[in-house]
Design a protein around this motif. Sequence first.
Motif, mmCIF file in Angstrom:
data_model
loop_
_atom_site.group_PDB
_atom_site.id
_atom_site.type_symbol
_atom_site.label_atom_id
_atom_site.label_comp_id
_atom_site.label_asym_id
_atom_site.label_seq_id
_atom_site.Cartn_x
_atom_site.Cartn_y
_atom_site.Cartn_z
ATOM 1 N N THR A 9 2.581 -11.254 -10.455
ATOM 2 C CA THR A 9 3.176 -10.031 -9.763
ATOM 3 C C THR A 9 2.953 -8.451 -10.417
ATOM 4 O O THR A 9 3.305 -8.264 -11.494
ATOM 5 C CB THR A 9 4.596 -10.215 -9.479
ATOM 6 O OG1 THR A 9 5.095 -11.340 -9.236
ATOM 7 C CG2 THR A 9 5.449 -9.080 -8.911
ATOM 8 N N THR A 11 3.680 -4.786 -10.470
ATOM 9 C CA THR A 11 4.837 -3.887 -10.026
ATOM 10 C C THR A 11 4.665 -2.431 -10.625
ATOM 11 O O THR A 11 3.940 -2.232 -11.525
ATOM 12 C CB THR A 11 6.171 -4.394 -10.564
ATOM 13 O OG1 THR A 11 7.107 -3.859 -9.835
ATOM 14 C CG2 THR A 11 6.245 -4.764 -11.938
ATOM 15 N N GLN A 17 12.221 -0.636 -6.662
ATOM 16 C CA GLN A 17 11.546 -1.743 -7.776
ATOM 17 C C GLN A 17 12.607 -2.676 -7.893
ATOM 18 O O GLN A 17 12.233 -3.760 -8.200
ATOM 19 C CB GLN A 17 10.989 -1.096 -8.826
ATOM 20 C CG GLN A 17 10.241 -1.892 -9.564
ATOM 21 C CD GLN A 17 9.602 -1.414 -11.016
ATOM 22 O OE1 GLN A 17 10.334 -0.423 -11.518
ATOM 23 N NE2 GLN A 17 8.816 -1.905 -11.690
ATOM 24 N N TYR A 20 13.058 -5.112 -5.222
ATOM 25 C CA TYR A 20 12.174 -6.045 -4.951
ATOM 26 C C TYR A 20 12.202 -6.991 -6.160
ATOM 27 O O TYR A 20 12.184 -8.267 -6.017
ATOM 28 C CB TYR A 20 10.786 -5.260 -5.047
ATOM 29 C CG TYR A 20 10.588 -4.719 -3.703
ATOM 30 C CD1 TYR A 20 10.878 -5.401 -2.506
ATOM 31 C CD2 TYR A 20 9.732 -3.639 -3.712
ATOM 32 C CE1 TYR A 20 10.696 -4.563 -1.421
ATOM 33 C CE2 TYR A 20 9.553 -2.847 -2.544
ATOM 34 C CZ TYR A 20 9.907 -3.438 -1.385
ATOM 35 O OH TYR A 20 9.584 -2.549 -0.305
ATOM 36 N N ARG A 23 15.172 -9.510 -5.893
ATOM 37 C CA ARG A 23 15.033 -10.563 -4.857
ATOM 38 C C ARG A 23 13.918 -11.427 -5.257
ATOM 39 O O ARG A 23 14.399 -12.605 -5.165
ATOM 40 C CB ARG A 23 14.656 -9.657 -3.597
ATOM 41 C CG ARG A 23 14.733 -10.717 -2.164
ATOM 42 C CD ARG A 23 14.201 -9.771 -1.123
ATOM 43 N NE ARG A 23 12.947 -9.226 -1.236
ATOM 44 C CZ ARG A 23 12.420 -8.427 -0.156
ATOM 45 N NH1 ARG A 23 13.053 -8.203 0.866
ATOM 46 N NH2 ARG A 23 11.242 -8.004 -0.520
ATOM 47 N N ASP A 101 5.488 -7.910 -5.285
ATOM 48 C CA ASP A 101 6.857 -7.839 -5.553
ATOM 49 C C ASP A 101 7.918 -7.490 -4.331
ATOM 50 O O ASP A 101 8.875 -7.868 -3.993
ATOM 51 C CB ASP A 101 7.294 -6.882 -6.555
ATOM 52 C CG ASP A 101 6.838 -5.340 -6.027
ATOM 53 O OD1 ASP A 101 6.126 -5.236 -5.023
ATOM 54 O OD2 ASP A 101 7.030 -4.352 -6.907
ATOM 55 N N ASP A 102 7.130 -7.026 -3.309
ATOM 56 C CA ASP A 102 7.643 -6.791 -1.792
ATOM 57 C C ASP A 102 7.931 -7.848 -0.693
ATOM 58 O O ASP A 102 8.483 -7.518 0.278
ATOM 59 C CB ASP A 102 6.986 -5.439 -1.305
ATOM 60 C CG ASP A 102 5.616 -5.568 -0.986
ATOM 61 O OD1 ASP A 102 5.061 -6.290 -1.753
ATOM 62 O OD2 ASP A 102 5.215 -4.808 -0.347
ATOM 63 N N ASN A 103 7.295 -8.881 -0.891
ATOM 64 C CA ASN A 103 7.078 -9.901 0.036
ATOM 65 C C ASN A 103 8.155 -10.906 0.105
ATOM 66 O O ASN A 103 8.856 -10.940 -1.037
ATOM 67 C CB ASN A 103 5.599 -10.450 0.064
ATOM 68 C CG ASN A 103 4.576 -9.738 0.320
ATOM 69 O OD1 ASN A 103 4.547 -8.682 0.814
ATOM 70 N ND2 ASN A 103 3.367 -10.058 -0.260
#
Length: 252
Positions: A9, A11, A17, A20, A23, A101-103
């Motif tokens: 990942t 980032t 941040q 993300y 999560r 990180d955002d998916n």
Amino acid sequence: ARKQLIVVTPTYNRALQAFYLNRLGHVLRLVPPPLVWIVVEMNAASTETADILRGMGIMYRHLVCTKNLTDIKDRGVHQRNRALEHIEHHKLDGIVYFADDDNVYSLQLFETIREISRFGTWPVAMLAQSKNKATLEGPVCNGSQVIGWHTNEKSKRLRRFHVDMSGFAFNSTILWDPKRWKKPTSALIRQLDTVKEGFQETTFIEQLVEDESQMEATPLGCSKIMNWHLHLEAHELGYPKGWLLQKNLDAV
Ligand code: UDP
């Protein structure tokens, strides 16, 4: 024994941040071990990221990519390459997966990629919030065979494989033991392309496999969406003046 998963990942420090990383980290925490989360930052390891990783309760490596950024539209390419170097250098054995990180990722995804032998691919749902619709990107499948590609108009002519960064995973031994896969070492570059935007995935995949016959479509028939690539466009939000935070919320 269960195959190890190596989740990579890239980032960077921004307001979302912590949201993300928490999560994604909590999903990875639900995946049965062995799993190692390789998180790569640019220039320096931030204390915010280090704290989140330390508290997550999963195995991780926190890496830094110090390569000088000439291209500001880099979007994590150098960082992923840094992780590939690490995997190669330490001969980490497992299935490598690039997870931005955002998916958003389902648990089934991680179960499924564990079964990959050499190279696996699947369709990803690309979500555009403003358009309220989903586009598929990735393979069209017959059983475990790739027989074609979902693609969008723009890229149809040029890209060899229409795969999203989060739509494939591969055996790490291809990186450091290519002979096992009948590939001469010298023919491999094993890095993501830093130049052509939109071509990073296909150029990299062309180094790992010759054609569709060496790909495993997963799950059978590509019958399920297992992860979602969200393009969030949240710039219209209204905040009271003076309450804006640019950086990772853990910094306050
Ligand atoms: N990223 C990064 N540095 C950057 C831009 C992006 O580390 O300057 C990371 C980001 O955190 C994410 C991945 O690269 O994990 C993909 O970025 P983004 O979601 O912006 O790309 P897109 O989804 O629009 O292709």
